[in-house]
Enzyme design. Structure first.
Site, PDB file in Angstrom:
ATOM      1  N   ARG A 162       0.834  -1.207   0.000  1.00 60.47           N
ATOM      2  CA  ARG A 162       0.000   0.000   0.000  1.00 60.47           C
ATOM      3  C   ARG A 162       0.874   1.265   0.000  1.00 60.47           C
ATOM      4  O   ARG A 162       0.588   2.241   0.681  1.00 60.47           O
ATOM      5  CB  ARG A 162      -0.917   0.032   1.233  1.00 60.47           C
ATOM      6  CG  ARG A 162      -1.942  -1.077   1.287  1.00 60.47           C
ATOM      7  CD  ARG A 162      -2.957  -0.974   0.160  1.00 60.47           C
ATOM      8  NE  ARG A 162      -4.040  -1.928   0.294  1.00 60.47           N
ATOM      9  CZ  ARG A 162      -4.027  -3.172  -0.177  1.00 60.47           C
ATOM     10  NH1 ARG A 162      -2.969  -3.630  -0.831  1.00 60.47           N
ATOM     11  NH2 ARG A 162      -5.077  -3.963  -0.023  1.00 60.47           N
ATOM     12  N   SER A 237     -10.916  -1.086   2.998  1.00 56.29           N
ATOM     13  CA  SER A 237     -10.192  -1.156   4.273  1.00 56.29           C
ATOM     14  C   SER A 237      -9.882   0.256   4.744  1.00 56.29           C
ATOM     15  O   SER A 237      -9.223   1.012   4.020  1.00 56.29           O
ATOM     16  CB  SER A 237      -8.863  -1.897   4.113  1.00 56.29           C
ATOM     17  OG  SER A 237      -9.071  -3.201   3.646  1.00 56.29           O
ATOM     18  N   GLU A 333      -5.504   3.764   5.939  1.00 57.19           N
ATOM     19  CA  GLU A 333      -5.155   3.576   4.521  1.00 57.19           C
ATOM     20  C   GLU A 333      -5.851   4.658   3.700  1.00 57.19           C
ATOM     21  O   GLU A 333      -5.332   5.158   2.710  1.00 57.19           O
ATOM     22  CB  GLU A 333      -5.618   2.193   4.041  1.00 57.19           C
ATOM     23  CG  GLU A 333      -5.372   1.997   2.552  1.00 57.19           C
ATOM     24  CD  GLU A 333      -6.062   0.785   1.951  1.00 57.19           C
ATOM     25  OE1 GLU A 333      -5.712  -0.340   2.318  1.00 57.19           O
ATOM     26  OE2 GLU A 333      -6.958   0.995   1.096  1.00 57.19           O
TER      27      GLU A 333
END
Ligand code: FAD
Ligand code: EPU
Length: 337
Positions: A162, A237, A333
């Site tokens: 990520r 998420s 995130e």
């Protein structure tokens, strides 16, 4: 190019948060993008892709540039590989379906991820054992200082979990305008090791899967646990899975022997944030018109009408509770705007 004023962004973000953009333009060419950035008329600018990785906590007092650069080209085709350049404003999942229709392999595990192609390198999107970096060759990006187009190779992007340079030192300095992918045309390399995929294929009675079967399996798994943003507002998420040092993990495991984990190197262990949040008691919790999804604790949801600030406050409560119980910091995130 038309500039609109005081536009609601509710339908432009998958959380469905109702805030306004002071100014708004849908940009369909690099030429228009350059002309916007060479003018001082709107000094503050904000880039919007598919709005699936952001939590809007306030009105945006800027010119919101909705990147609508469309088009894709087959650049070259050799024995077992094809190079495809796709413009930033194409929808990711529609692009994946197009590659599958053409029997090009490599993106099937990344089916049904929302958002745009141009945003995919920023956090190196990943799912079910595959990451963008596995098929990414390069991207073209507009340098906002020089207004020149620059090319970033796979190596230049410094992809991680990520992560990429576009979340680090290049953040806010470039706009990605297209991405070049290398996909397979005949001998496809399937990634079915991820537990849920193999059991889904078994359920589908498929012994020798094709790239199409893998895509269908991934779609079925995702639909079984992730809320569809068209029905319940969310941004996937909300947090990243924390990566712990061996020492920190051993300490965690002493207190919580059942904690799931994945070794990612000799010294680092990834722990699912969803497990931590569930065991901190938040899974399925509803706070008025927002809460934590009942099937996936890593996903915060807007049942309709919640504000970005309310969801942000909930995320902070989750972070502080996880820290208190497990001594682990979980990072967002989602981009908090
Ligand atoms: P946006 O939300 O529009 O933008 C994100 C950030 O990037 C913003 O800061 C924006 O200013 C900036 N930005 C946007 N476009 C550009 C550009 N071209 N150049 C420079 N900056 C830009 N992610 C995964 O990795 N794996 C998953 O499995 C996954 N599942 C998801 C499931 C759901 C239901 C949802 C809602 C989200 C999921 N996500 C997943 C997160 C999200 O889909 C990805 O992060 C996606 O790449 C975001 O793209 P976007 O165009 O919507 O970005
Ligand atoms: N878990 C729980 N409770 C939950 C959720 C998860 O205990 O409520 C535990 C279970 O042990 C489960 C494990 O966490 O086996 C992993 O769960 P899952 O397979 O759903 O994956 P994840 O780690 O929660 C990550 C990505 C997703 C991606 C999936 C599939 C991150 C932050 N999230 O989720 O990406 O789709 O793996 O590869 O890495 C996103 O980034 O927005 C996203 C949805």
């Amino acid at each position: 190019m038309q500039i609109q004023h005081n536009i609601s962004l509710k339908s432009f973000n998958t959380f469905g948060i109702d805030v306004n953009a002071k100014h708004f333009a849908s940009v369909t060419s690099v030429k228009d993008l350059k002309s916007i950035f060479s003018s001082d008329e709107y000094p503050q600018k904000f880039i919007l892709g598919g709005g699936s990785n952001m939590l809007l906590t306030k009105d945006i007092d800027a010119l919101v540039i909705h990147l609508n650069l469309k088009g894709k080209t087959i650049v070259s085709q050799l024995d077992n590989e094809v190079l495809i350049e796709c413009n930033a404003g194409e929808n990711w999942h529609e692009f994946v379906l197009w590659t599958l229709d053409n029997n090009f392999g490599g993106l099937e595990n990344l089916s049904l991820i929302p958002g745009n192609v141009g945003t995919s390198p920023i956090q190196n999107i990943g799912a079910y054992g595959v990451e963008l970096k596995d098929t990414f060759v390069s991207c073209k990006a507009l340098n906002l200082e020089t207004l020149q187009i620059e090319t970033f190779s796979n190596k230049d992007c410094k992809f991680g979990y990520r992560n990429s340079i576009f979340k680090q030192h290049a953040k806010g300095k470039f706009i990605i305008v297209s991405v070049l992918f290398k996909l397979t045309t005949t001998k496809h390399k399937l990634h079915t090791n991820y537990g849920a995929i193999s059991s889904e294929l078994e359920k589908m009675n498929i012994e020798h899967p094709t790239i199409h079967d893998v895509s269908k399996a991934v779609i079925a798994i995702r639909e079984s646990k992730l809320p569809n943003p068209k029905e319940i507002g969310n941004s996937g998420s909300f947090f990243k899975n924390p990566i712990l040092s061996k020492k920190a993990f051993i300490k965690l495991q002493e207190n919580f022997p059942e904690v799931p984990h994945y070794n990612i190197s000799e010294t680092e262990i990834k722990v699912p944030a969803g497990w931590l949040i569930e065991h901190a008691g938040f899974k399925g919790k509803i706070f008025g018109n927002y809460g934590v999804h009942k099937k996936q604790a890593l996903v915060l949801v807007n049942y309709g009408g919640a504000s970005g600030r309310e969801i942000l406050k909930l995320s902070q409560l989750i972070q502080s509770t996880v820290l208190r119980i497990f001594d682990i910091t979980i990072e967002a995130e989602v981009n908090i705007i």
